[in-house]
Write a protein that holds these residues in place. Structure first.
Motif, PDB file in Angstrom:
ATOM      1  N   LYS A  93      -4.181   2.674   4.310  1.00 27.67           N
ATOM      2  CA  LYS A  93      -4.316   1.392   4.979  1.00 27.67           C
ATOM      3  C   LYS A  93      -2.949   0.871   5.365  1.00 27.67           C
ATOM      4  CE  LYS A  93      -7.041  -1.588   2.714  1.00 27.67           C
ATOM      5  NZ  LYS A  93      -7.515  -2.209   1.437  1.00 27.67           N
ATOM      6  N   GLY A  94      -2.925  -0.063   6.310  1.00 26.67           N
ATOM      7  CA  GLY A  94      -1.663  -0.657   6.702  1.00 26.67           C
ATOM      8  C   GLY A  94      -1.857  -1.506   7.941  1.00 26.67           C
ATOM      9  N   VAL A  95      -1.345  -2.751   7.920  1.00 33.73           N
ATOM     10  CA  VAL A  95      -1.519  -3.658   9.053  1.00 33.73           C
ATOM     11  C   VAL A  95      -0.204  -4.341   9.420  1.00 33.73           C
ATOM     12  CG1 VAL A  95      -3.971  -4.093   8.613  1.00 33.73           C
ATOM     13  CG2 VAL A  95      -2.253  -5.538   7.495  1.00 33.73           C
ATOM     14  N   ALA A  96       0.925  -3.673   9.114  1.00 33.14           N
ATOM     15  CA  ALA A  96       2.228  -4.287   9.411  1.00 33.14           C
ATOM     16  C   ALA A  96       2.550  -4.121  10.890  1.00 33.14           C
ATOM     17  CB  ALA A  96       3.315  -3.653   8.547  1.00 33.14           C
ATOM     18  N   GLY A  97       2.490  -5.216  11.633  1.00 40.31           N
ATOM     19  CA  GLY A  97       2.870  -5.189  13.048  1.00 40.31           C
ATOM     20  C   GLY A  97       1.786  -4.638  13.949  1.00 40.31           C
TER      21      GLY A  97
ATOM     22  N   GLY B 219       5.541   3.513   1.350  1.00 41.08           N
ATOM     23  CA  GLY B 219       4.386   2.679   1.659  1.00 41.08           C
ATOM     24  C   GLY B 219       4.677   1.607   2.672  1.00 41.08           C
ATOM     25  N   THR B 220       3.809   0.605   2.688  1.00 46.19           N
ATOM     26  CA  THR B 220       3.925  -0.491   3.637  1.00 46.19           C
ATOM     27  C   THR B 220       3.904  -1.826   2.888  1.00 46.19           C
ATOM     28  OG1 THR B 220       2.868  -1.627   5.516  1.00 46.19           O
ATOM     29  CG2 THR B 220       1.414  -0.438   4.028  1.00 46.19           C
ATOM     30  N   ILE B 221       4.481  -2.847   3.522  1.00 45.67           N
ATOM     31  CA  ILE B 221       4.543  -4.169   2.909  1.00 45.67           C
ATOM     32  C   ILE B 221       3.196  -4.883   2.953  1.00 45.67           C
ATOM     33  CG2 ILE B 221       6.985  -4.535   3.372  1.00 45.67           C
ATOM     34  CD1 ILE B 221       5.937  -6.310   5.832  1.00 45.67           C
ATOM     35  N   THR B 222       2.278  -4.395   3.779  1.00 43.04           N
ATOM     36  CA  THR B 222       0.981  -5.050   3.866  1.00 43.04           C
ATOM     37  C   THR B 222      -0.133  -4.079   4.236  1.00 43.04           C
ATOM     38  OG1 THR B 222      -0.326  -6.811   4.920  1.00 43.04           O
ATOM     39  CG2 THR B 222       1.534  -5.943   6.207  1.00 43.04           C
ATOM     40  N   GLY B 223      -1.028  -3.898   3.289  1.00 45.97           N
ATOM     41  CA  GLY B 223      -2.156  -3.003   3.499  1.00 45.97           C
ATOM     42  C   GLY B 223      -3.290  -3.642   4.269  1.00 45.97           C
ATOM     43  N   GLU B 224      -3.433  -4.978   4.102  1.00 47.56           N
ATOM     44  CA  GLU B 224      -4.564  -5.645   4.752  1.00 47.56           C
ATOM     45  C   GLU B 224      -4.332  -7.120   5.075  1.00 47.56           C
ATOM     46  OE1 GLU B 224      -7.613  -4.771   1.813  1.00 47.56           O
ATOM     47  OE2 GLU B 224      -6.944  -6.371   0.482  1.00 47.56           O
ATOM     48  N   HIS B 225      -3.348  -7.786   4.452  1.00 48.92           N
ATOM     49  CA  HIS B 225      -3.219  -9.239   4.626  1.00 48.92           C
ATOM     50  C   HIS B 225      -2.458  -9.644   5.879  1.00 48.92           C
ATOM     51  CE1 HIS B 225      -3.863  -9.968   0.008  1.00 48.92           C
ATOM     52  NE2 HIS B 225      -4.863  -9.367   0.583  1.00 48.92           N
ATOM     53  N   GLY B 226      -1.587  -8.782   6.359  1.00 47.10           N
ATOM     54  CA  GLY B 226      -0.819  -9.107   7.558  1.00 47.10           C
ATOM     55  C   GLY B 226       0.570  -9.640   7.247  1.00 47.10           C
ATOM     56  N   VAL B 227       1.292  -9.982   8.298  1.00 50.72           N
ATOM     57  CA  VAL B 227       2.716 -10.336   8.199  1.00 50.72           C
ATOM     58  C   VAL B 227       2.913 -11.849   8.192  1.00 50.72           C
ATOM     59  CG1 VAL B 227       4.957 -10.148   9.361  1.00 50.72           C
ATOM     60  CG2 VAL B 227       3.426  -8.159   9.253  1.00 50.72           C
TER      61      VAL B 227
ATOM     62  N   ARG C 227       2.365   4.968   9.454  1.00 51.90           N
ATOM     63  CA  ARG C 227       2.750   5.137   8.059  1.00 51.90           C
ATOM     64  C   ARG C 227       1.952   6.253   7.443  1.00 51.90           C
ATOM     65  NH1 ARG C 227       0.021   0.928   9.650  1.00 51.90           N
ATOM     66  NH2 ARG C 227       1.930  -0.241   9.952  1.00 51.90           N
ATOM     67  N   ARG C 228       2.254   6.563   6.188  1.00 52.36           N
ATOM     68  CA  ARG C 228       1.566   7.657   5.495  1.00 52.36           C
ATOM     69  C   ARG C 228       0.426   7.140   4.634  1.00 52.36           C
ATOM     70  NH1 ARG C 228       4.970  10.338   1.580  1.00 52.36           N
ATOM     71  NH2 ARG C 228       3.019  11.410   1.172  1.00 52.36           N
ATOM     72  N   THR C 229       0.249   5.850   4.546  1.00 52.56           N
ATOM     73  CA  THR C 229      -0.758   5.292   3.646  1.00 52.56           C
ATOM     74  C   THR C 229      -2.125   5.214   4.325  1.00 52.56           C
ATOM     75  OG1 THR C 229      -0.051   3.091   4.352  1.00 52.56           O
ATOM     76  CG2 THR C 229       0.910   3.949   2.339  1.00 52.56           C
TER      77      THR C 229
ATOM     78  N   GLU D 186      10.563  -2.669   7.501  1.00 57.83           N
ATOM     79  CA  GLU D 186       9.624  -1.540   7.453  1.00 57.83           C
ATOM     80  C   GLU D 186       9.650  -0.703   8.723  1.00 57.83           C
ATOM     81  OE1 GLU D 186       5.643  -2.143   5.974  1.00 57.83           O
ATOM     82  OE2 GLU D 186       4.847  -0.505   7.169  1.00 57.83           O
TER      83      GLU D 186
ATOM     84  N   CYS E 287       0.867  -1.176   0.000  1.00 58.37           N
ATOM     85  CA  CYS E 287       0.000   0.000   0.000  1.00 58.37           C
ATOM     86  C   CYS E 287       0.902   1.224   0.000  1.00 58.37           C
ATOM     87  CB  CYS E 287      -0.885  -0.020   1.250  1.00 58.37           C
ATOM     88  SG  CYS E 287      -2.153   1.260   1.259  1.00 58.37           S
ATOM     89  N   VAL E 288       0.681   2.122  -0.943  1.00 59.32           N
ATOM     90  CA  VAL E 288       1.527   3.322  -1.059  1.00 59.32           C
ATOM     91  C   VAL E 288       0.653   4.572  -0.975  1.00 59.32           C
ATOM     92  CG1 VAL E 288       3.310   2.167  -2.442  1.00 59.32           C
ATOM     93  CG2 VAL E 288       1.384   3.301  -3.599  1.00 59.32           C
TER      94      VAL E 288
ATOM     95  N   LEU F 247       8.848  -7.009   7.855  1.00 58.50           N
ATOM     96  CA  LEU F 247       8.333  -6.155   8.933  1.00 58.50           C
ATOM     97  C   LEU F 247       9.500  -5.439   9.601  1.00 58.50           C
ATOM     98  CD1 LEU F 247       5.880  -5.244  10.737  1.00 58.50           C
ATOM     99  CD2 LEU F 247       6.724  -6.919  12.389  1.00 58.50           C
TER     100      LEU F 247
END
Lengths: 295, 295
Positions: B22-26, A247-255, B18-20, A266, A179-180, A263
């Protein structure tokens, strides 16, 4: 999520949160448990907020000669202050896969298709969708379709909904979830195309464009060792690109296990230590979903 | 709040979130720090999500012969699926204080006044406010005013905005901040009236009715020892009532020192121990805002 019932590592049961719309009494333990992937407690009940039912949606689709133009249309919609209830993107690979899967005939010559909905309802909803259509046109759309009825809207959405299954029909898949910031969507899409070209792989780029949350999906032949290796590298390069774009490595699916190392990349060492401190405080013997999220 | 920069007890600086969109990392460390009242770290930067600018609002007010009818109107608006951008309530004490403060002439014979706004804008916004007005009428409003222009709307809102200052002009004040499920608003208002009557005190009942978040404000003469004692008891009885109705002791103001004992009552022993465990993990030497929120 307004509140939770959670079984703790000690076996005790705790209730977090409340039933009210607002509340700031104490730490936000509800949010601490949500998304902790079972590593802090076992959630046995959740109290959810209800929202008013959505109105009958209005729907449009737009086709573009390049993914960059499609991404620019998304940015334009967001920048104009619109909040579509749905704003999805599919690249050519995704449209082709959907056509094969559904035996449908969406145009395959475009580089990307946007699908947008407003659930505002009534004339205001119609005006909203007309505004999205105008912005898509300005961004260079080659064709804009405003769905006349629910059946036409359903057909467009069916294509988007089936893409992951359709891509699975083409080979083994690895589904990214980066997610960016929405202003970087074009860069993400261009970057995914470059990664696919560099590794000689099929990558279907699709996702929740309105959130900046994309699911670039690497398709490969798992029986081909070299292809599987290149797929893994591509999957990781997409996450690296997501981070590079803020952005982040996971917008909704989790780690889970798959993205544990990512993680750490990030959030960095200090935040990772905080994760460990919190985990140790709530699960001193490490009995809750061990090995997930971080080591 | 999308993300934070926080100075930890160790002196290290951490970035959360984060700036996005959505995001669920950690773990959701952002929410853990938000509302922790300085007990887990010192927040030095916050990244906020922006929302589209609100449209020109439409405004209405409704007067009721009883606070129960006013509360019933609130419930009706919420139950019908409306999401007013503002839905405020003032009881007679609050209206009188506002009139004295502003030298205005809002009707003082009604038991309660509701003020509602929609920031949807345009015809849809006008229709929204007309729907609130109809529901207020059905709930028994003696008078419904739809503001014709911004000046009239501003005059109504000025009354609501000045109430706390106006009540401070009448004596020393203790401002409660209970939030209850919106279906229990009538019970909360009736209960506050009973508490005021029982202790022979003035309690102005006002607040964010649309959220169920009320600020019953006890007014007393601090130089009168017995009145001050009764005021303190009333203040606590209102919190007890809020909890009894399934609510919280604080919808937005926080716990601080004043409501420490009440936090323990609201969350119970297991959740309180979790608070202490988290605090110890992040601030082992107890140097961050010691004594606040819980002991």
């Amino acid at each position: 999520v307004l509140g939770l019932e959670v079984v703790l590592a000690s076996g005790e049961v705790v209730r977090t949160g409340r039933r009210t719309v607002k509340g700031v009494a104490g730490y936000d333990l509800t949010r601490l448990f949500v998304g902790s992937e079972g590593t802090l407690g076992v959630i046995t009940e959740a109290t959810l907020m209800l929202r008013p039912a959505a109105q009958q949606p209005h729907t449009m689709a737009a086709l573009f000669a390049s993914t960059q133009e499609a991404a620019a249309a998304v940015s334009a919609v967001v920048a104009a202050g619109h909040v579509p209830s749905l704003l999805e993107i599919m690249d050519r690979t995704s449209v082709r896969a959907a056509n094969a899967y559904l035996r449908s005939d969406l145009p395959e010559d475009a580089a990307a298709m946007l699908i947008a909905q407003s659930d505002t309802g009534g004339d205001a909803g119609r005006a909203e969708v007309a505004a999205y259509a105008a912005l898509a046109q300005e961004a260079g759309a080659t064709l804009v379709i405003e769905a006349d009825d629910q059946a036409e809207a359903d057909a467009l959405l069916a294509a988007r909904r089936c893409v992951l299954m359709a891509l699975e029909g083409l080979g083994t898949t690895m589904i990214d979830d980066v997610c960016v910031p929405r202003s970087r969507l074009a860069d993400l899409m261009t970057g995914c195309e470059a990664i696919a070209a560099h590794h000689g792989l099929t990558i279907g780029v699709l996702g929740h464009a309105g959130d900046g949350n994309m699911h670039p999906t690497v398709v490969f032949d798992a029986s081909d060792e070299d292809q599987a290796r290149r797929a893994q590298i591509s999957f990781e390069e997409i996450m690296a690109l997501g981070l590079e774009l803020g952005g982040t490595i996971t917008g909704e699916h989790g780690v889970g296990v798959l993205k544990r190392e990512w993680l750490a990349k990030e959030v960095g060492p200090v935040a990772l230590r905080l994760h460990r401190d919190v985990k140790r405080a709530l699960d001193p013997n490490g009995i809750l979903n061990p090995g997930k999220v971080f080591t």
